[in-house]
Design an enzyme around this catalytic site. Structure first.
Site, PDB file in Angstrom:
ATOM      1  N   HIS A 188       5.929  -0.125  -4.567  1.00  0.00           N
ATOM      2  CA  HIS A 188       4.702   0.172  -4.887  1.00  0.00           C
ATOM      3  C   HIS A 188       3.906   0.947  -5.101  1.00  0.00           C
ATOM      4  CE1 HIS A 188       4.242  -3.660  -2.478  1.00  0.00           C
ATOM      5  NE2 HIS A 188       3.156  -3.364  -2.119  1.00  0.00           N
ATOM      6  N   GLY A 226       6.503  -4.080  -8.845  1.00  0.00           N
ATOM      7  CA  GLY A 226       6.621  -5.168  -7.876  1.00  0.00           C
ATOM      8  C   GLY A 226       5.424  -5.890  -7.440  1.00  0.00           C
ATOM      9  N   HIS A 227       4.313  -5.113  -7.420  1.00  0.00           N
ATOM     10  CA  HIS A 227       3.059  -5.135  -7.129  1.00  0.00           C
ATOM     11  C   HIS A 227       2.134  -4.655  -8.304  1.00  0.00           C
ATOM     12  CE1 HIS A 227      -0.914  -6.463  -4.982  1.00  0.00           C
ATOM     13  NE2 HIS A 227      -0.097  -5.941  -3.707  1.00  0.00           N
ATOM     14  N   HIS A 233       3.206 -14.221  -4.382  1.00  0.00           N
ATOM     15  CA  HIS A 233       2.493 -13.609  -3.164  1.00  0.00           C
ATOM     16  C   HIS A 233       0.892 -13.663  -4.007  1.00  0.00           C
ATOM     17  CE1 HIS A 233       0.851  -9.711  -2.330  1.00  0.00           C
ATOM     18  NE2 HIS A 233       1.356  -9.983  -0.680  1.00  0.00           N
ATOM     19  N   GLU A 288       3.133 -14.509   2.023  1.00  0.00           N
ATOM     20  CA  GLU A 288       2.031 -14.402   2.171  1.00  0.00           C
ATOM     21  C   GLU A 288       1.765 -15.544   0.537  1.00  0.00           C
ATOM     22  OE1 GLU A 288       0.855 -10.192   2.067  1.00  0.00           O
ATOM     23  OE2 GLU A 288       0.722 -10.259   4.611  1.00  0.00           O
ATOM     24  N   CYS A 308      -8.128 -10.489   0.974  1.00  0.00           N
ATOM     25  CA  CYS A 308      -7.899 -10.039  -0.294  1.00  0.00           C
ATOM     26  C   CYS A 308      -7.488 -11.090  -1.411  1.00  0.00           C
ATOM     27  CB  CYS A 308      -6.822  -9.052  -0.036  1.00  0.00           C
ATOM     28  SG  CYS A 308      -7.195  -7.395   0.525  1.00  0.00           S
ATOM     29  N   CYS A 334      -5.028  -3.674   4.308  1.00  0.00           N
ATOM     30  CA  CYS A 334      -6.106  -4.033   2.951  1.00  0.00           C
ATOM     31  C   CYS A 334      -7.059  -4.381   2.874  1.00  0.00           C
ATOM     32  CB  CYS A 334      -4.679  -4.781   1.915  1.00  0.00           C
ATOM     33  SG  CYS A 334      -4.248  -6.722   2.889  1.00  0.00           S
ATOM     34  N   CYS A 335      -7.344  -5.205   3.913  1.00  0.00           N
ATOM     35  CA  CYS A 335      -8.189  -6.121   3.591  1.00  0.00           C
ATOM     36  C   CYS A 335     -10.031  -5.780   3.620  1.00  0.00           C
ATOM     37  CB  CYS A 335      -7.808  -7.274   4.748  1.00  0.00           C
ATOM     38  SG  CYS A 335      -6.874  -8.924   4.025  1.00  0.00           S
TER      39      CYS A 335
END
Lengths: 639, 639
Positions: B133, B184-185, B264, B316, B334, B411-412
């Site tokens: 990340h 990767g994200h 994802h 997810e 999210c 995260c949310c």
């Protein structure tokens, strides 16, 4: 107290089961033997026999497979024993004898026999009862020993089993200096009960009772054992059931305080089977009552209509009352077998048709669905609804949409084998004055029961026709008790063509009288198509119906009805029944009027879907998945 | 090319959102700051600020938290930036400045700024782009920097962001000697696009395009990178998606070849957002087309009626077309935010009402459901059906039946914060001659757009009433484009009370004309209760309906309707609508005639259930779960 009639006294002639038993004998037994010896190309090696060779010092090498890999041999041998009881086979007996000789070489001087610890180090034995299945392995060995001894009269395996039992008895028990532990996977209890029955050795039933008595008490043996090993908290015990550790193993509280089915389904039901056996043989009705309580919880609140049990694949486990999702069940083949085992044991203590009903439900549905019609492919999981795309493309689905050839953890195939070759044990049971007919599986009986020699022939064509005909082959006087199935709205009973009003006791029709040779007893049970509904407490089945006829649950398959089965609805009451000798090894199908919702609308729309009439074809659930991969559905919308 | 109007130019007066934005500003921002500093008793420490202190050399210690823990600060700062743009707050700005000063101390001489690797060892940076990340963290830092700079005019954080971007530019790219990897994200792409917009630095948009261009090519960068690390096959990359490695990361094939949403959900949608931005800014329509293709796949085949996306908690992730189970969805808050982000970006390139419709659907349903009415509790997962027993007692359920206070992986909550404080960006967009009104959120606008100063006031009472009134505060000439929502069967448009037949272009009602100060434009959109059906391709919703009114999806709750919601059925067409100012912070409820199946039958029975009439009360889905734990259901049986 009733006992199953000896397998040797029953010659099964049933048109439905004979072919399946023949397949088990002619295909499954040799195939399994080859897998145990790692001789099937393309099948993951079992290493089972190799482990015994290494443990016996005949070969060098490491242990391979699961820590309970030995049970592959023991379950095979149990199935072989049942088969030899009714179908002597010198060649097969020779193979089995050689396997027993091999196992004997691996047995330790003190009787211990578990190749995992013999190879990995005997100093570690009895240090992880929770996870490592030593007692489970022993229990299966005892069952195999009793089966093989009863079939062949050869004592060697029985003596080996006694030495194993003696070894456990020397190491476990209430006495100081002994370990106060009990199995993480129940099975030894019912194995010891069988060994006690055959040998009369009181220590065995006492030890079995001890394992049940100490189970689930605090301070918790598994925690103490775990601390001794210096373990971190166990994945199985702690992570999965943080609120109630050891629910998975039914060790969260003492067995007599457990009121609901919990945790791993096969463990739960093997435990109930053991509680019934031990409670009866050791004269402790509190154990039987406790088993009965949990059994009733299962059949009234946690059982699928197919006799499948275990609503979740996490822990292969029961979840909670009325939680019975159709496509996310576990409903392991082994668990349905274990349900039948429990039911038949409870029935022998206090006969009631609810037990035979349960055996029948499991047998013709959730057990038989576990094996393909050709006897070579298996389901672990027996879902009631399958959308192959979802099974294959969602990472959170455990359900296979097709039966598989063999499993690394090969518990179900040999369990089906021993159920089929030992099927006779489910048909009849007798005590000093009565004989129960629990399953209407055609067979000839020549036995000693109720204090006399009894011989009769039962003709039947279950599960397709509800007519049963019993012809007495000798003059006798006893109480004949015929189970009246739950699905029969009424019945007609005649003796030599004359109608008889038989008393109904605990769900059995009673004929307590003298019979002459040649007497013919005929029982007619109407097999109507029944449109079943589920209790409104179950969330998944409102507005849906499942079709049954006699004991058989039906389903829709894509191959007969097209895809997107969820769009179909059935007109209840419109059923046509037809037998097809050449379909799916011979099945009675049901066709109904129905409809299909269709249309290629937007994902969300105010428009109502188009509805087209469609005839629906239902086939027996146990036979699904034998014509290629496709959708299947038991619970169908009511029109 | 359209741009959102600057936040500073929009003063939101909306009765529905003002309270929520106030809560975000007054409750969430200070609460989050306390959590970042580990000062909330009972909440698991975030360590976020502490990590910066350690990285800055101000404190000794180890890195704690997720490898993307820095984003807690960056997302908070982005939300703070948006808030300061419309609500200056000297005290808050001081706090934020201090946090920026701290972060600057942690920034390395070459610009690198990621406390995970600064603390763990810089020699390991850029060695695991797939999992760790770094680029995701940088992307959020860029978004925060742009937001804070635009709000305050302070360049420090913007300069820091440029140094971070320069560091990535120095290390990644097609040139020999640079790394040819990509995140990767996904997230850095859209962060770089924002940075490019503000700075005009071409290298940033080139780098963003490079990350998209190299993604998913063979030989696979993640495999090569993994081999260099000497890794075993990755759990994430290999185990979860054995048939298509890196589907999880949308790196299974080049981005222009991807036709369906996969893996994802947030990664997927951040990537589409980045593709839209980069495609437009770098002048590559193939990137925009590819994003559009996947976006259309989502809204037509993989989106819940609530605007939730991601059908499975495993990864997810998106699963596949028409797989939309109501109680097993992931539908992360999210992900709905990311769907709105993608939609609004695509809309700025080629306006079409389908994008604003999607933003609206997500906003009033799947996004707002993520936060409790008091702004202090959050759902990650937003299911469409909840049976608390199943959530709590099945080990295979990921769904929480109640909102939680804070998450270790937080995260949310900050994502909701930045959405609410930055809400203005979703309302309007303009280019040289036109101004889009996408969301009917009441607000006052004073801006420079379409080559002139424009000022107007929009009054509305969404989502409860469909009347919108725009009053021009100055004389102007431009093309006013009003989104006609998909849910409005018709509309009425007047200017100064006189009916106008406006052209409908791509779902927008067009008023291309001169406006005088005081001109009043009124749009009336009828808000009927709509009984929605799902496509027959979706297996779960046959015979069921979901109620909508305007953009709002409704649901049944146990607190209003009793338990066992699955036994209820609604009479379509019987809806009564009533507004309750004191219920759930003010909601319009729908009551319908309906019925309840009930009865305490056996588990399986031929008896049909009793049916009793029952009035059903529906409340907005977003407001569910604010009155204690209980059942909830969006899709209800049609009577």
């Amino acid at each position: 107290m009733y006992r199953s009639l000896p397998l040797k006294d029953i010659h099964i002639t049933d048109p439905f089961f004979t072919a399946r038993i023949d397949t088990a004998r002619q295909v499954t037994i040799p195939y399994m033997w080859e897998t145990l010896n790692d001789r099937i190309p393309g099948v993951a090696p079992s290493h089972c026999i190799e482990n015994f060779e290494i443990a016996a010092g005949l070969k060098q090498g490491e242990f391979h497979g699961f820590w309970f890999q030995d049970t592959d041999l023991w379950k095979w041998l149990e199935g072989v024993g049942y088969s030899l009881a009714t179908h002597p086979d010198a060649e097969l007996e020779k193979t089995a004898d050689a396997a027993i000789d091999l196992a004997e070489k691996a047995q330790q001087p003190d009787g211990y026999l578990d190749t995992y610890y013999i190879i990995k180090g005997l100093d570690k034995r009895f240090t992880n009862l929770r996870d490592n299945h030593e007692m489970y392995v022993a229990g299966h060995m005892f069952e195999a020993a009793v089966a093989y001894y009863q079939a062949t009269g050869k004592r060697k395996i029985l003596d080996m089993a006694c030495r194993v039992a003696d070894c456990f008895d020397a190491n476990f028990g209430p006495e100081e200096g002994k370990l106060h532990g009990y199995p993480g996977h129940q099975e030894i209890e019912l194995g010891l009960a069988k060994l006690y029955q055959v040998t009369g050795e009181e220590r065995y039933i006492k030890l079995a009772k001890y394992f049940l008595d100490v189970r689930g008490h605090q301070p918790h043996y598994y925690d103490e054992e775990s601390l001794k090993r210096g373990d971190k908290p166990s994945f199985w015990g702690q992570l999965r059931y943080p609120q109630a550790p050891y629910t998975y193993n039914q060790a969260h509280k003492p067995v007599r305080e457990q009121k609901e089915a919990n945790g791993h389904s096969v463990r739960q039901l093997y435990m109930l089977s053991g509680m019934a056996d031990v409670g009866e043989m050791a004269g402790d009705p509190t154990l039987v009552e406790a088993a009965e309580t949990v059994f009733q919880n299962i059949i009234h609140k946690q059982m699928y209509i197919t006799g499948g049990v275990g609503s979740t694949h996490e822990g292969e486990a029961f979840s909670f009352d009325y939680d019975l999702p159709p496509e996310r069940c576990y409903t392991e083949t082994c668990a349905s077998i274990a349900l039948a085992m429990t039911a038949s044991r409870l029935n022998r203590i206090q006969p009631n048709s609810c037990y035979g009903d349960t055996v029948e439900r499991a047998l013709y549905n959730g057990i038989l669905s576990g094996v393909s019609l050709d006897g070579t492919k298996y389901f672990y999981i027996n879902p009631l609804e399958v959308w192959p795309d979802r099974c294959l493309r969602r990472q959170d689905m455990a359900v296979d949409p097709e039966r598989q050839g063999w499993f690394g953890c090969a518990c179900c195939p040999p369990n089906v084998l021993r159920t089929l070759t030992g099927l006779g044990a489910y048909i009849y049971a007798a005590n000093e004055d009565g004989l129960l007919v629990d399953q209407y599986i055609a067979s000839q009986v020549k036995t000693h029961a109720c204090g006399q020699d009894i011989a009769f022939t039962m003709e039947a064509n279950f599960p397709w026709q509800g007519n049963v005909k019993i012809t007495m082959d000798s003059a006798t006087t006893f109480k004949l008790m015929l189970r009246k199935p739950y699905w029969a709205a009424n019945h007609s009973l005649t003796v030599n063509g004359e109608k008889v009003e038989a008393a109904l006791e605990n769900g059995y029709l009673i004929l307590d009288r003298a019979f002459a040779a040649g007497d013919v007893i005929e029982l007619a049970l109407p097999m109507e198509v029944r449109f079943m509904n589920a209790s409104s407490r179950v969330p998944n089945y409102v507005g849906k119906t499942a079709l049954m006829r006699g004991p058989v649950v039906y389903c829709l398959e894509q191959v007969d009805n097209g895809g997107q089965l969820w769009n179909l609805a059935v007109e209840t009451g419109s059923a046509q029944v037809e037998h097809h000798a050449d379909l799916l090894c011979g099945v009675t199908t049901i066709t109904c009027q129905g409809q299909r919702e269709a249309g290629d609308s937007d994902l969300y729309t105010q428009q109502l879907p188009d509805v087209q009439p469609q005839q629906l074809t239902f086939v027996p659930y146990y036979a699904w998945g034998n014509r290629g991969m496709g959708e299947m559905m038991v619970w169908v919308h009511r029109k």
